[in-house]
Write an enzyme that holds these catalytic residues in place. Sequence first.
Site, PDB file in Angstrom:
ATOM      1  N   PHE A   2       0.675  -1.172  -0.041  1.00  0.00           N
ATOM      2  CA  PHE A   2      -0.026  -0.031   0.226  1.00  0.00           C
ATOM      3  C   PHE A   2       0.845   1.346   0.006  1.00  0.00           C
ATOM      4  CE2 PHE A   2      -1.789  -3.584   2.310  1.00  0.00           C
ATOM      5  CZ  PHE A   2      -3.003  -3.758   1.518  1.00  0.00           C
ATOM      6  N   SER A  40      -6.465  -7.747  -1.168  1.00  0.00           N
ATOM      7  CA  SER A  40      -6.024  -7.500   0.138  1.00  0.00           C
ATOM      8  C   SER A  40      -6.394  -5.947   0.128  1.00  0.00           C
ATOM      9  CB  SER A  40      -4.334  -7.396  -0.125  1.00  0.00           C
ATOM     10  OG  SER A  40      -3.767  -8.738   0.140  1.00  0.00           O
ATOM     11  N   CYS A  47      -3.350  -5.099   6.980  1.00  0.00           N
ATOM     12  CA  CYS A  47      -3.696  -5.848   5.614  1.00  0.00           C
ATOM     13  C   CYS A  47      -4.548  -7.028   6.051  1.00  0.00           C
ATOM     14  CB  CYS A  47      -2.320  -6.473   5.037  1.00  0.00           C
ATOM     15  SG  CYS A  47      -2.659  -7.213   3.416  1.00  0.00           S
ATOM     16  N   THR A  49      -7.491  -9.802   4.197  1.00  0.00           N
ATOM     17  CA  THR A  49      -7.940 -10.444   3.003  1.00  0.00           C
ATOM     18  C   THR A  49      -9.621 -10.508   2.802  1.00  0.00           C
ATOM     19  OG1 THR A  49      -6.149 -11.778   2.821  1.00  0.00           O
ATOM     20  CG2 THR A  49      -8.186 -12.869   1.417  1.00  0.00           C
ATOM     21  N   ALA A  67      -6.907 -13.107  12.557  1.00  0.00           N
ATOM     22  CA  ALA A  67      -6.484 -14.251  13.321  1.00  0.00           C
ATOM     23  C   ALA A  67      -6.188 -13.721  14.665  1.00  0.00           C
ATOM     24  CB  ALA A  67      -5.637 -14.875  12.572  1.00  0.00           C
ATOM     25  N   HIS A 105       1.614  -4.603   7.904  1.00  0.00           N
ATOM     26  CA  HIS A 105       2.135  -5.509   8.633  1.00  0.00           C
ATOM     27  C   HIS A 105       2.495  -4.535   9.815  1.00  0.00           C
ATOM     28  CE1 HIS A 105       3.569  -8.381   5.415  1.00  0.00           C
ATOM     29  NE2 HIS A 105       2.345  -8.289   5.284  1.00  0.00           N
ATOM     30  N   THR A 150       4.478  12.065   7.931  1.00  0.00           N
ATOM     31  CA  THR A 150       5.957  12.445   7.945  1.00  0.00           C
ATOM     32  C   THR A 150       6.363  12.782   9.550  1.00  0.00           C
ATOM     33  OG1 THR A 150       6.224  13.177   5.832  1.00  0.00           O
ATOM     34  CG2 THR A 150       7.752  14.054   7.376  1.00  0.00           C
TER      35      THR A 150
END
Length: 203
Positions: A2, A40, A47, A49, A67, A105, A150
């Site tokens: 992304f 995704s 992230c 699915t 999960a 992640h 930033t």
Amino acid sequence: MFTGIVTDLGEILTVDDIPAGKRTRIRTAYDTETFDIGASISCAGVCHTVTKKANEADGNWFEVESAAETLALTTVSKWRAGQKINLERSLKLGAELGGHLVLGHVDGIATVVKREDHPDSVYFQFEAPRETAPFIAKKGSIALDGTSLTINDVDGLLFSVFLIPHTLDVTTWSERDVGDGINLEVDMIARYAARLAEFPKTG
């Protein structure tokens, strides 16, 4: 992968417990016919699915499943119906890279420790998890709740950013305040540079 440029402000419709963790249905402005099951999507910087989707008269939606590890390491465990979340579809090759490369992640949860509203911006200060602090550098990039930002300044575990009105209008940042947990992903380049530095040069 992304860019950290939020393209939709989704709304959580339902959150259900399942054997693997949680299933969440999210209302979206995206045309769900333009992506497949298995696609995704970054949801608040995490992230996920797509497992189910539909375009319906009362609003489009898609479902994701989280999960146990995701629930333990991110703010997803606190998602509730009615909550707004930042959304971004995955990057297409050749598309404009408006932010920075983001994997979705999450490395940890930062905490908002200060918010100051100014006429043309909002200042946020965060406390980072200790293990992520070495990767956070002044004027570097960081992804917070899926938003590429930033870094303004760094002081130990503390770091700060300034948000412009446009960012506040199109993301969940207008709702964030002191004490909130924020999904944090450090810059990919910083991560690899730190890993390389662990090994001395040989030969």
